[in-house]
Write a protein that holds these residues in place. Structure first.
Motif, PDB file in Angstrom:
ATOM      1  N   ASP A 212      -1.030 -16.596  22.990  1.00  0.00           N
ATOM      2  CA  ASP A 212      -2.092 -15.733  23.496  1.00  0.00           C
ATOM      3  C   ASP A 212      -1.682 -14.965  24.750  1.00  0.00           C
ATOM      4  OD1 ASP A 212      -3.769 -16.481  21.478  1.00  0.00           O
ATOM      5  OD2 ASP A 212      -4.800 -18.017  22.643  1.00  0.00           O
ATOM      6  N   GLN A 213      -0.719 -15.493  25.480  1.00  0.00           N
ATOM      7  CA  GLN A 213      -0.353 -14.908  26.767  1.00  0.00           C
ATOM      8  C   GLN A 213       0.918 -14.060  26.710  1.00  0.00           C
ATOM      9  OE1 GLN A 213       0.155 -17.903  29.732  1.00  0.00           O
ATOM     10  NE2 GLN A 213       0.137 -16.468  31.416  1.00  0.00           N
ATOM     11  N   TYR A 214       1.895 -14.439  25.881  1.00  0.00           N
ATOM     12  CA  TYR A 214       3.193 -13.761  25.849  1.00  0.00           C
ATOM     13  C   TYR A 214       3.408 -13.006  24.548  1.00  0.00           C
ATOM     14  CZ  TYR A 214       4.653 -16.285  30.017  1.00  0.00           C
ATOM     15  OH  TYR A 214       4.750 -16.754  31.293  1.00  0.00           O
ATOM     16  N   ARG A 215       4.142 -11.897  24.654  1.00  0.00           N
ATOM     17  CA  ARG A 215       4.504 -11.139  23.464  1.00  0.00           C
ATOM     18  C   ARG A 215       5.951 -10.685  23.580  1.00  0.00           C
ATOM     19  NH1 ARG A 215       0.824  -5.734  24.399  1.00  0.00           N
ATOM     20  NH2 ARG A 215       1.934  -4.950  26.200  1.00  0.00           N
ATOM     21  N   ILE A 216       6.565 -10.464  22.423  1.00  0.00           N
ATOM     22  CA  ILE A 216       7.914  -9.921  22.347  1.00  0.00           C
ATOM     23  C   ILE A 216       7.766  -8.430  22.098  1.00  0.00           C
ATOM     24  CG2 ILE A 216      10.070  -9.877  21.035  1.00  0.00           C
ATOM     25  CD1 ILE A 216       9.476 -12.794  20.233  1.00  0.00           C
ATOM     26  N   GLU A 217       8.333  -7.641  22.975  1.00  0.00           N
ATOM     27  CA  GLU A 217       8.302  -6.193  22.807  1.00  0.00           C
ATOM     28  C   GLU A 217       9.649  -5.759  22.249  1.00  0.00           C
ATOM     29  OE1 GLU A 217       7.362  -4.642  26.653  1.00  0.00           O
ATOM     30  OE2 GLU A 217       5.354  -5.510  26.632  1.00  0.00           O
ATOM     31  N   PHE A 218       9.616  -4.880  21.253  1.00  0.00           N
ATOM     32  CA  PHE A 218      10.862  -4.454  20.626  1.00  0.00           C
ATOM     33  C   PHE A 218      10.793  -3.012  20.173  1.00  0.00           C
ATOM     34  CE2 PHE A 218       8.215  -6.475  17.456  1.00  0.00           C
ATOM     35  CZ  PHE A 218       8.286  -5.639  16.354  1.00  0.00           C
ATOM     36  N   ARG A 219      11.976  -2.446  19.984  1.00  0.00           N
ATOM     37  CA  ARG A 219      12.143  -1.081  19.526  1.00  0.00           C
ATOM     38  C   ARG A 219      12.630  -1.146  18.084  1.00  0.00           C
ATOM     39  NH1 ARG A 219      14.533   0.104  23.746  1.00  0.00           N
ATOM     40  NH2 ARG A 219      12.915   1.231  24.798  1.00  0.00           N
ATOM     41  N   GLU A 220      11.987  -0.424  17.185  1.00  0.00           N
ATOM     42  CA  GLU A 220      12.389  -0.374  15.777  1.00  0.00           C
ATOM     43  C   GLU A 220      13.399   0.745  15.597  1.00  0.00           C
ATOM     44  OE1 GLU A 220       8.959  -0.170  13.204  1.00  0.00           O
ATOM     45  OE2 GLU A 220       7.797  -1.314  14.659  1.00  0.00           O
ATOM     46  N   ILE A 221      14.542   0.424  15.012  1.00  0.00           N
ATOM     47  CA  ILE A 221      15.606   1.402  14.814  1.00  0.00           C
ATOM     48  C   ILE A 221      16.031   1.352  13.354  1.00  0.00           C
ATOM     49  CG2 ILE A 221      17.912   2.122  15.537  1.00  0.00           C
ATOM     50  CD1 ILE A 221      17.388   0.265  18.054  1.00  0.00           C
ATOM     51  N   LEU A 222      16.012   2.486  12.668  1.00  0.00           N
ATOM     52  CA  LEU A 222      16.479   2.534  11.287  1.00  0.00           C
ATOM     53  C   LEU A 222      17.996   2.480  11.263  1.00  0.00           C
ATOM     54  CD1 LEU A 222      14.191   5.232   9.652  1.00  0.00           C
ATOM     55  CD2 LEU A 222      14.130   2.773   9.298  1.00  0.00           C
ATOM     56  N   ASP A 223      18.538   1.720  10.338  1.00  0.00           N
ATOM     57  CA  ASP A 223      19.988   1.597  10.187  1.00  0.00           C
ATOM     58  C   ASP A 223      20.455   2.655   9.193  1.00  0.00           C
ATOM     59  OD1 ASP A 223      22.591   0.753  10.194  1.00  0.00           O
ATOM     60  OD2 ASP A 223      22.235  -1.074   9.053  1.00  0.00           O
ATOM     61  N   GLY A 224      20.844   3.802   9.713  1.00  0.00           N
ATOM     62  CA  GLY A 224      21.257   4.907   8.843  1.00  0.00           C
ATOM     63  C   GLY A 224      20.067   5.446   8.077  1.00  0.00           C
ATOM     64  N   ASP A 225      20.255   5.678   6.773  1.00  0.00           N
ATOM     65  CA  ASP A 225      19.166   6.199   5.952  1.00  0.00           C
ATOM     66  C   ASP A 225      18.469   5.100   5.166  1.00  0.00           C
ATOM     67  OD1 ASP A 225      21.263   5.639   4.290  1.00  0.00           O
ATOM     68  OD2 ASP A 225      21.135   7.498   3.150  1.00  0.00           O
TER      69      ASP A 225
ATOM     70  N   GLU B 245      16.437  -2.680   8.870  1.00  0.00           N
ATOM     71  CA  GLU B 245      16.117  -2.168  10.189  1.00  0.00           C
ATOM     72  C   GLU B 245      16.766  -3.024  11.261  1.00  0.00           C
ATOM     73  OE1 GLU B 245      12.072  -1.293  10.905  1.00  0.00           O
ATOM     74  OE2 GLU B 245      11.790  -0.354   8.971  1.00  0.00           O
ATOM     75  N   VAL B 246      17.156  -2.379  12.305  1.00  0.00           N
ATOM     76  CA  VAL B 246      17.674  -3.058  13.476  1.00  0.00           C
ATOM     77  C   VAL B 246      16.529  -3.128  14.466  1.00  0.00           C
ATOM     78  CG1 VAL B 246      19.329  -2.961  15.362  1.00  0.00           C
ATOM     79  CG2 VAL B 246      19.986  -2.163  13.088  1.00  0.00           C
ATOM     80  N   VAL B 247      16.254  -4.298  14.959  1.00  0.00           N
ATOM     81  CA  VAL B 247      15.197  -4.462  15.943  1.00  0.00           C
ATOM     82  C   VAL B 247      15.862  -4.827  17.260  1.00  0.00           C
ATOM     83  CG1 VAL B 247      13.199  -5.820  16.590  1.00  0.00           C
ATOM     84  CG2 VAL B 247      13.535  -5.201  14.220  1.00  0.00           C
ATOM     85  N   SER B 248      15.594  -4.072  18.274  1.00  0.00           N
ATOM     86  CA  SER B 248      16.161  -4.324  19.587  1.00  0.00           C
ATOM     87  C   SER B 248      15.070  -4.921  20.474  1.00  0.00           C
ATOM     88  CB  SER B 248      16.676  -3.008  20.173  1.00  0.00           C
ATOM     89  OG  SER B 248      17.289  -3.254  21.402  1.00  0.00           O
TER      90      SER B 248
ATOM     91  N   VAL C 262      10.429  -4.619   9.357  1.00  0.00           N
ATOM     92  CA  VAL C 262       9.312  -4.957  10.237  1.00  0.00           C
ATOM     93  C   VAL C 262       7.969  -5.012   9.515  1.00  0.00           C
ATOM     94  CG1 VAL C 262      10.390  -4.179  12.367  1.00  0.00           C
ATOM     95  CG2 VAL C 262       9.060  -2.574  11.016  1.00  0.00           C
ATOM     96  N   MET C 263       7.854  -4.354   8.382  1.00  0.00           N
ATOM     97  CA  MET C 263       6.589  -4.405   7.652  1.00  0.00           C
ATOM     98  C   MET C 263       6.286  -5.828   7.173  1.00  0.00           C
ATOM     99  SD  MET C 263       5.607  -1.506   8.277  1.00  0.00           S
ATOM    100  CE  MET C 263       4.019  -1.742   7.542  1.00  0.00           C
ATOM    101  N   GLY C 264       7.305  -6.660   7.037  1.00  0.00           N
ATOM    102  CA  GLY C 264       7.102  -8.058   6.674  1.00  0.00           C
ATOM    103  C   GLY C 264       6.361  -8.835   7.744  1.00  0.00           C
TER     104      GLY C 264
END
Length: 105
Positions: free
Chosen positions: A75-88, A93-96, A47-49
């Motif tokens: 400007d009006q819409y956004r994608i909301e997501f949860r950042e999940i680390l894949d193991g260590d 990263e898995v983005v949901s 996600v840092m990319g």
């Protein structure tokens, strides 16, 4: 990144460019930009990319949406997501994807 979808309509919108459910209808240009943004997310290693694309306005959300992050579709819409680390692994990263929301409603 590995991208998963928490809601069926989000996956359908990505794969087909539209939703058959009447509650989640989006204009064609929103669906295209949503698909392009998800494709970009899949190409990046983490996600840092997303920070290098200023137009996406990648940010961690606060308040009642604590724990979620977002990128802008327009400007009006956004994608909301949860950042999940894949193991260590810090870089894989898995983005949901949780929601495609109208930022001002």
């Amino acid at each position: 990144m590995i991208v998963t979808f928490e809601e069926d309509y989000l996956k359908e919108l990505y794969e087909e460019g539209k939703c058959h459910d009447k509650h989640h209808r989006f204009q064609p240009q929103i669906a295209r930009k949503y698909t392009r943004t998800i494709d970009l997310m899949k190409q990046l290693s983490n996600v840092m990319g997303l920070a290098q694309y200023g137009g996406l306005h990648y940010e961690a959300l606060h308040g009642d949406k604590e724990g979620l992050s977002s990128v802008r579709v327009n400007d009006q819409y956004r994608i909301e997501f949860r950042e999940i680390l894949d193991g260590d692994k810090a870089i894989a990263e898995v983005v949901s994807i949780t929601d495609l929301s109208n930022h001002y409603k």
